[in-house]
Structure formats: C-alpha cells, structure tokens
Design an enzyme around this catalytic site. Structure first.
Site, PDB file in Angstrom:
ATOM      1  N   ASP A  64       0.728  -1.090  -0.020  1.00 35.01           N
ATOM      2  CA  ASP A  64      -0.057  -0.110  -0.076  1.00 35.01           C
ATOM      3  C   ASP A  64       0.986   1.205   0.077  1.00 35.01           C
ATOM      4  O   ASP A  64       1.597   1.454   0.979  1.00 35.01           O
ATOM      5  CB  ASP A  64      -0.790  -0.103   1.348  1.00 35.01           C
ATOM      6  CG  ASP A  64      -2.078   1.146   1.053  1.00 35.01           C
ATOM      7  OD1 ASP A  64      -1.862   2.018   0.715  1.00 35.01           O
ATOM      8  OD2 ASP A  64      -3.154   0.385   1.395  1.00 35.01           O
ATOM      9  N   SER A 114      -7.149   4.132  -2.086  1.00 43.88           N
ATOM     10  CA  SER A 114      -6.975   2.723  -1.852  1.00 43.88           C
ATOM     11  C   SER A 114      -8.344   1.831  -1.988  1.00 43.88           C
ATOM     12  O   SER A 114      -8.137   0.723  -2.789  1.00 43.88           O
ATOM     13  CB  SER A 114      -6.401   2.076  -0.575  1.00 43.88           C
ATOM     14  OG  SER A 114      -5.041   2.686  -0.300  1.00 43.88           O
TER      15      SER A 114
END
Length: 529
Positions: A64, A114
C-alpha cells in the site's frame, strides 16, 4: 461449505462446474467497459507471448503506497543495512522476469485512494474513490446505489471454484485494501455499524466487519446454487470493529478501557467461532506461533485493536505480533493443503501510513519487510504452479532529490560526489535526499520508531536548519513543502512484477483493472475467460 470437501475428493458438483461468465458476474460488471477492455487486452497478450500456462495458485501482494520512489529508496536502504553501497541491491521481487507500469487513477479522481484502486485490481472494474466492491455507478454514501451495483471479486470467484482463500494485512482487516477483496460498501469508512449513518442501516446495508464474518452466507445468497465454505485464512488488525462496545469483551492485551466499537452488541469473534467449530482464533504472537498448519484448516487472527504495529515497533507490542513474513508463510502452509489450489491477497498496509505520517524510515522499513514476505512466498511455493504478483495500489508525494554521491546514506543529508560534508542549499542550510511535497513536515523525535507520533502536533513545514540534526535517526521526519494534516497520495504510475504461470501477460503500461484479468485467466475462474 460442502464445495471444497467435494473438490478435495475429486468430485465437482455439476451446479458449480456449469457456472459461466454470465451466470456469476452481475450486469454492472460484464457490461462495464473497464472489464471488457481489460479482458481483451490480456487475451491479446496471451496470444503473443510465452508462459501462458494456467496456475494452480495465485498470490497477490499489495504494498500500500509503494510507489516507484519508495521501491528505489527501500532497495537502497536494505542494501546499506546489509553493508553495501545500496544502489546495486534488488528487492526480492525486482528480479521477477516480467513487469509493467500500472495507471492508478480512479474513475472520478486523478490521484486515487485505496478503495477504488484495490476494487479495480480484484474485480476488473475501475470505480470511484472511497467505495468498495461496487462499480462507478454508485453514489458514495448511498446504500441503495451500492446494492444495485455490486462486483464479484477474484476471492469470491476462487471460492466458487473450490480453491482455498486467504487475506492478510498489517492494517485493519476492514481497511479499504483488504476489504475490497470481500466486501461491497458505498463508503470505505463503514468498517463497523457504529461508523454507518442510520439511513444506510435502515436500508439494509451491512458494515464491512460483519460482511467478513458473513462472507460465506452472503456469497451463497448472491449466487444461485453456490455452496462454499468461506475464507480459510484471515489475519490482520482491527479487533475494535469486531467487538461490542463493552469492556467485558476486551481482549487480554487491550489498550483502551473499552476496546470494541460496535454499538449493536454483536461479538463477531464469537460469531465466527460458532460458525466454524474447526477454526482457530488468535490475537497475539504466542497464539500465532502455537498454530500447527498441518492440523489447522481455518485461521482467524486479529492482532491489534487498530492497525498492526509498524515493523520497527513490532517487538514493542504488548502481546506480540507476527511479522508479515511469518503470516505469509503460515497462510501458505494452511492453504496449500487444498489440492485444487488457492488464491491469497497479502497487503503491507503500513507502508502507506508511514508516508502519510511523513516518516520515510517507517515506510521504508515496512517496505523491506514486505519484500521479505514476498521472498517467503518464493521460497515456499513451486514456481511452475504459483503465479506471484507484486504491486502497489498507488504512490505518495515522496521524492529522491539532489545529487548525493554513490553510497550516501539514503536517509541522510546530501553529500555530493567528491565531498565529505553536506551540500548547502541556496539558503545556506543542508538538505536531505528524501522529502515530501506536502504533509506534517519536520520532526526530530530521536529514537522514536512510531511514525504516527508526528500527529501529536500541527504541521511544521518549510526549510529547517538540519546542521545538527541526525536525519538518519528512526524518529526523523522529512521536511515538507505544503502544510497538511497528513501527507497525500500521488497520481503517477506504480509497478507490477510477476513470476510463474501467466506472468508474461504483465508487460507494458496497463490499466489497474487488468490485474484482475491476469489473475482470472491464470486460475480459470470464469469459463468464458
């Protein structure tokens, strides 16, 4: 629940075998141009490249916030930690034979979040920022629009095919990236019922944590004739979203006086244990270490009230937490017992958080552990039958600048070629190689390793005199230009690295939703693919 048992015995139920592209996927998915264009692209590459054999297993690793500059800096830092100058080093996955650049924008956002990016990777459809498992036709925060525009994910398709499945994250397991693998939500923030507006609850929308616990029954209700047994391995943080707001439900290592957030009195941990009598629930490192993969078929681990610790702080956890590498290895050992294969998602969520906090040290050390987890997968799988994909969801406004000489400490001040003292900027002060365009800015916290300590004060941006500051210390946070309460994502492409069956489809510059089609075609999840 009978599906995987039947598959292990070699008997495939006809109802499942007959599933086709049209029967499984909703119209919001099959009629979406993102889906059809991505399918066509991967089919074209399959016809023009070698190594197109099918895979038994797929592991999707997501770092991430791991943009290209993060990869470069982590590569150098790892090399320097190993006694090299650093630049010549390779992270474990950087030697994979195939790679591509990936465009990360959301349908409605130039710089993505995300939720939208992971939805694209796991469902084949790009969508809006802030929503999970639904197409761009959704209106964020509107429950009914989410119910009308669901997407089917690779994890769900793997379940329908009888594969073992797993989801691992160092973030809360209900956070956007892991949640996109199993949940449908009009808002990424609906992690438990206390986070949801009354209108959404009244309209019948289910919070993300509850969707994880009810994954099996929800999928069977969504797909006519489906009979699956649920996700086999789930590990991460986020216990607060599974526990009632009642001190009596606190975990032994709870830090808050009342650990749980749920306002519906449900204890989802005990609900999971009631559903799966053969399952093992763990909350600390000792419990994790005691799990015997050979005799365990189902594992649920929640190792922190919120996100798991940064890798640099893992040893300081009250009850101890397993590393991402250890979780990856244990999950593979459990999932590999299914003779039909498995699909697993592994996220290093705290790379992103280190960057948001303006702490390059936190982000890079978590990126290095992420690379270690990938190496664990390489070491414990057969490259002839396992497709390993390593990518990011988006990047950050993180820069590598100046003209430092070869081998200069990547966390240090810029020392130019032929020099022994730091270079001075036009303002007469030294400057670091690493920096951020925006965020909280400068912090000199000494030996502090918790990157989130930066949030204890407001932004302190602009130039600082670093002459007497040790910028290589664990508690140093880089200067930033634009003052914000948190550093932001960036919009440039990220990388995708691949090895194993089907890896050759990973080449060129691709849209992010193509990742799903690479997985789909490798595992044969949909007949028509």
């Amino acid at each position: 629940m009978r599906l995987k048992t039947a598959l292990l015995s070699g008997v495939l139920p006809l109802a499942i075998a007959a599933y086709s592209h049209a029967e499984i996927l909703p119209a919001s998915q099959t009629s979406n141009s993102w889906f059809s264009d991505g399918k066509a692209l991967t089919e074209n590459k399959a016809g023009n490249t070698a190594n197109n054999s099918s895979a038994k297993n797929v592991i999707l690793f997501v770092g991430d916030g791991m943009g290209i500059s993060t990869l470069t800096a982590a590569r150098i830092l790892q090399g320097q930690q190993n006694g090299q100058t650093g630049e010549e080093n390779f992270l474990s996955f950087e030697s994979f034979p195939y790679s591509a650049l990936v465009k990360t924008y959301n349908v409605d956002a130039q710089t993505p979040d995300s939720a939208g990016t992971m939805t694209a990777m796991i469902s084949g459809v790009k969508t809006d920022a802030g929503v999970i498992g639904v197409s761009e036709a959704v209106e964020r925060g509107d429950c009914e629009s989410a119910q009308q525009n669901p997407l089917i994910t690779a994890i769900e398709l793997a379940e329908l095919k009888g594969l073992a499945t797993g989801i691992i994250s160092t973030a809360r397991i209900t956070h956007a990236t892991p949640a996109a693998a199993y949940a449908k939500s009009a808002d990424r923030n609906w992690e438990d019922i206390s986070d949801m507006p009354a209108a959404a609850i009244d309209a019948g929308c289910e919070d993300i944590a509850s969707q994880l616990i009810n994954f099996e029954s929800n999928l069977e209700a969504r797909i006519d004739g489906a009979d699956v047994d649920g996700i086999d391995v789930v590990m991460g943080g986020g216990r607060r979203h599974f526990l009632p707001k009642d001190a009596s439900a606190n975990s032994p290592d709870a830090l808050s006086s009342v650990e749980g957030d749920r306002t519906d009195s449900r204890n989802l941990v005990t609900e999971w244990q009631s559903q799966y009598s053969d399952g093992v629930y763990v909350y600390d490192e000792d419990g994790f270490n005691a799990v015997d993969a050979a005799s365990t078929n189902r594992l649920f681990g929640l190792f922190n009230e919120s996100h798991m610790q940064y890798e640099a702080d893992r040893a300081n956890d009250v009850a101890g937490e397993p590393s991402l590498s250890a979780m990856t290895g244990k999950a593979i050992d459990i999932l590999a017992k299914n003779n039909n294969g498995y699909m697993m998602v592994v996220e290093s969520g705290r790379i992103d958080h280190g960057h948001h906090a303006g702490s390059a040290y936190s982000a890079l050390t978590d990126a290095i552990e992420f690379a270690n987890a990938v190496q664990t997968a390489i070491d414990n799988t057969n490259p002839d039958e396992t497709l390993i994909l390593v990518t990011a969801d988006h990047s950050h406004v993180f820069t590598i600048a100046g003209y430092p000489k070869r081998g200069n400490p990547i966390l240090g001040k810029v020392v130019s070629v032929g020099k022994t003292t730091p270079e001075l900027a036009a303002d007469g002060m030294p400057y670091t190689t690493l920096g951020y365009t925006n965020g909280l800015g400068f912090r000199a916290l000494g030996s502090e390793t918790d990157g989130d300590a930066s949030y204890s004060a407001g932004p302190d941006t602009g130039r600082k005199d670093l002459s007497s500051v040790d910028t290589t210390s664990t508690g140093y946070h880089q200067e930033a230009l634009v003052p914000l309460g948190s550093e932001t994502h960036a919009g440039e492409d990220i990388s995708l690295h691949a090895m194993g069956p089907g890896a050759s489809k990973v080449q060129g510059v691709i849209e992010q939703n193509v990742v799903f089609h690479v997985i789909n075609q490798a595992l044969g999840l949909i007949d028509a693919e």
